[in-house]
Design a protein around this motif. Structure first.
Motif, PDB file in Angstrom:
ATOM      1  N   ARG A 284       0.809  -1.219   0.000  1.00 25.99           N
ATOM      2  CA  ARG A 284       0.000   0.000   0.000  1.00 25.99           C
ATOM      3  C   ARG A 284       0.846   1.275   0.000  1.00 25.99           C
ATOM      4  N   LEU A 285       1.966   1.218   0.687  1.00 26.11           N
ATOM      5  CA  LEU A 285       2.874   2.362   0.778  1.00 26.11           C
ATOM      6  C   LEU A 285       4.225   1.992   0.184  1.00 26.11           C
ATOM      7  N   ALA A 286       4.840   2.934  -0.495  1.00 26.09           N
ATOM      8  CA  ALA A 286       6.188   2.736  -1.028  1.00 26.09           C
ATOM      9  C   ALA A 286       7.181   2.725   0.131  1.00 26.09           C
ATOM     10  N   GLU A 287       8.342   2.160  -0.105  1.00 28.66           N
ATOM     11  CA  GLU A 287       9.386   2.086   0.918  1.00 28.66           C
ATOM     12  C   GLU A 287       9.694   3.469   1.501  1.00 28.66           C
ATOM     13  N   GLU A 288       9.816   4.473   0.634  1.00 30.05           N
ATOM     14  CA  GLU A 288      10.140   5.820   1.134  1.00 30.05           C
ATOM     15  C   GLU A 288       8.984   6.426   1.926  1.00 30.05           C
ATOM     16  N   ASP A 289       7.757   5.999   1.648  1.00 33.45           N
ATOM     17  CA  ASP A 289       6.608   6.466   2.440  1.00 33.45           C
ATOM     18  C   ASP A 289       6.656   5.887   3.850  1.00 33.45           C
ATOM     19  N   ILE A 290       7.004   4.619   3.947  1.00 32.30           N
ATOM     20  CA  ILE A 290       7.123   3.991   5.268  1.00 32.30           C
ATOM     21  C   ILE A 290       8.232   4.668   6.060  1.00 32.30           C
ATOM     22  N   ARG A 291       9.344   4.960   5.407  1.00 35.27           N
ATOM     23  CA  ARG A 291      10.441   5.667   6.085  1.00 35.27           C
ATOM     24  C   ARG A 291       9.996   7.047   6.552  1.00 35.27           C
ATOM     25  N   ALA A 292       9.190   7.719   5.736  1.00 33.02           N
ATOM     26  CA  ALA A 292       8.695   9.047   6.111  1.00 33.02           C
ATOM     27  C   ALA A 292       7.790   8.965   7.338  1.00 33.02           C
ATOM     28  N   VAL A 293       6.950   7.942   7.416  1.00 33.19           N
ATOM     29  CA  VAL A 293       6.093   7.767   8.592  1.00 33.19           C
ATOM     30  C   VAL A 293       6.956   7.549   9.830  1.00 33.19           C
ATOM     31  N   ILE A 294       7.989   6.732   9.715  1.00 35.16           N
ATOM     32  CA  ILE A 294       8.897   6.500  10.846  1.00 35.16           C
ATOM     33  C   ILE A 294       9.586   7.804  11.240  1.00 35.16           C
ATOM     34  N   ALA A 295      10.021   8.581  10.269  1.00 36.05           N
ATOM     35  CA  ALA A 295      10.667   9.870  10.563  1.00 36.05           C
ATOM     36  C   ALA A 295       9.711  10.785  11.322  1.00 36.05           C
ATOM     37  N   PHE A 296       8.441  10.809  10.922  1.00 37.35           N
ATOM     38  CA  PHE A 296       7.460  11.627  11.635  1.00 37.35           C
ATOM     39  C   PHE A 296       7.301  11.139  13.075  1.00 37.35           C
ATOM     40  N   ILE A 297       7.108   9.841  13.256  1.00 41.13           N
ATOM     41  CA  ILE A 297       6.917   9.296  14.605  1.00 41.13           C
ATOM     42  C   ILE A 297       8.109   9.670  15.483  1.00 41.13           C
ATOM     43  N   LYS A 298       9.320   9.461  14.976  1.00 40.03           N
ATOM     44  CA  LYS A 298      10.513   9.760  15.758  1.00 40.03           C
ATOM     45  C   LYS A 298      10.650  11.259  16.045  1.00 40.03           C
ATOM     46  N   SER A 299      10.139  12.087  15.139  1.00 37.50           N
ATOM     47  CA  SER A 299      10.235  13.537  15.356  1.00 37.50           C
ATOM     48  C   SER A 299       9.409  13.987  16.553  1.00 37.50           C
ATOM     49  N   ARG A 300       8.491  13.181  17.000  1.00 36.44           N
ATOM     50  CA  ARG A 300       7.629  13.516  18.134  1.00 36.44           C
ATOM     51  C   ARG A 300       8.164  13.005  19.461  1.00 36.44           C
ATOM     52  N   TRP A 301       9.250  12.239  19.434  1.00 33.21           N
ATOM     53  CA  TRP A 301       9.828  11.733  20.669  1.00 33.21           C
ATOM     54  C   TRP A 301      10.722  12.795  21.299  1.00 33.21           C
ATOM     55  N   PRO A 302      10.816  12.810  22.626  1.00 31.26           N
ATOM     56  CA  PRO A 302      11.775  13.719  23.278  1.00 31.26           C
ATOM     57  C   PRO A 302      13.200  13.403  22.814  1.00 31.26           C
ATOM     58  N   GLU A 303      14.086  14.378  22.895  1.00 26.09           N
ATOM     59  CA  GLU A 303      15.454  14.217  22.414  1.00 26.09           C
ATOM     60  C   GLU A 303      16.143  13.017  23.049  1.00 26.09           C
ATOM     61  N   GLY A 304      15.976  12.848  24.354  1.00 21.98           N
ATOM     62  CA  GLY A 304      16.611  11.731  25.029  1.00 21.98           C
ATOM     63  C   GLY A 304      16.117  10.389  24.510  1.00 21.98           C
ATOM     64  N   THR A 305      14.841  10.302  24.248  1.00 18.99           N
ATOM     65  CA  THR A 305      14.261   9.072  23.707  1.00 18.99           C
ATOM     66  C   THR A 305      14.826   8.788  22.332  1.00 18.99           C
ATOM     67  N   ARG A 306      14.916   9.823  21.489  1.00 15.10           N
ATOM     68  CA  ARG A 306      15.503   9.643  20.154  1.00 15.10           C
ATOM     69  C   ARG A 306      16.959   9.206  20.259  1.00 15.10           C
ATOM     70  N   ALA A 307      17.680   9.771  21.220  1.00 21.26           N
ATOM     71  CA  ALA A 307      19.088   9.417  21.380  1.00 21.26           C
ATOM     72  C   ALA A 307      19.245   7.957  21.788  1.00 21.26           C
TER      73      ALA A 307
END
Length: 179
Positions: free
Chosen positions: A114-137
């Protein structure tokens, strides 16, 4: 020193290290543009189950009467940050049922067709962008080369808010129960 104060000198480097393009392949968009595209995709493909604010479904940790596990939160309060990028990709592309242990039941569909590989990566990038800095680290350290990148960031200093599981026992005791 306030708990939520951040040292701004390392934040641009952390944003780059937390970006999906570094962990999942070259040729991806700039992290901010990719996360913005991922936000739009998340709204249409994921929010109906995982929530508009990534809050997940109630009692996500417990199977319902039908034996299915509800959608977990994807913000910093859930456990998505405990998985490396490649595993997050697999969860989305092939569903939880395809990668979880035997007997795991979930309504999570496979998005690979349903989604292209780059679309799935974009969704992951969005999800990670909402995590606190420490969580991302902390999550960055789970990816190939991430431990070395995290070590460099930690040497540079700064005050980060880490997920409760990442605190040593003394820190956990001084903060009281996890929220």
């Amino acid at each position: 020193m306030p708990e939520h104060r951040r040292t701004t000198a390392f934040l641009p480097r952390l944003a780059i290290l937390a970006g999906i393009p570094l962990a999942l392949g070259a040729g991806a968009a700039e992290p901010e543009a990719e996360a913005a595209r991922g936000e739009r995709l998340y709204a249409t493909e994921c929010a109906s189950c995982h929530g508009r604010a990534l809050e997940g479904q109630p009692r996500w940790w417990q199977a319902d009467a039908a034996g299915q596990v509800p959608a977990p939160p994807l913000d910093g309060s859930g456990h998505a940050w405990q998985h490396p990028d490649a595993q997050l990709y697999e969860f989305i592309a092939h569903s939880m049922v395809g990668v979880a242990g035997p007997g795991y039941r979930s309504a999570m569909p496979a998005f690979a067709g349903r989604l292209a590989e780059e679309d799935i990566r974009a969704v992951i990038a969005f999800i990670k962008s909402r995590w606190p800095e420490g969580t991302r680290a902390v999550q960055t350290a789970l990816n190939p080369g991430g431990e070395e990148a995290l070590a460099v960031l930690l040497q540079q200093g700064g005050d980060w808010t880490f997920p409760p599981d990442c605190l040593d026992p003394a820190q956990r005791a001084s903060r009281g129960p996890a929220r």
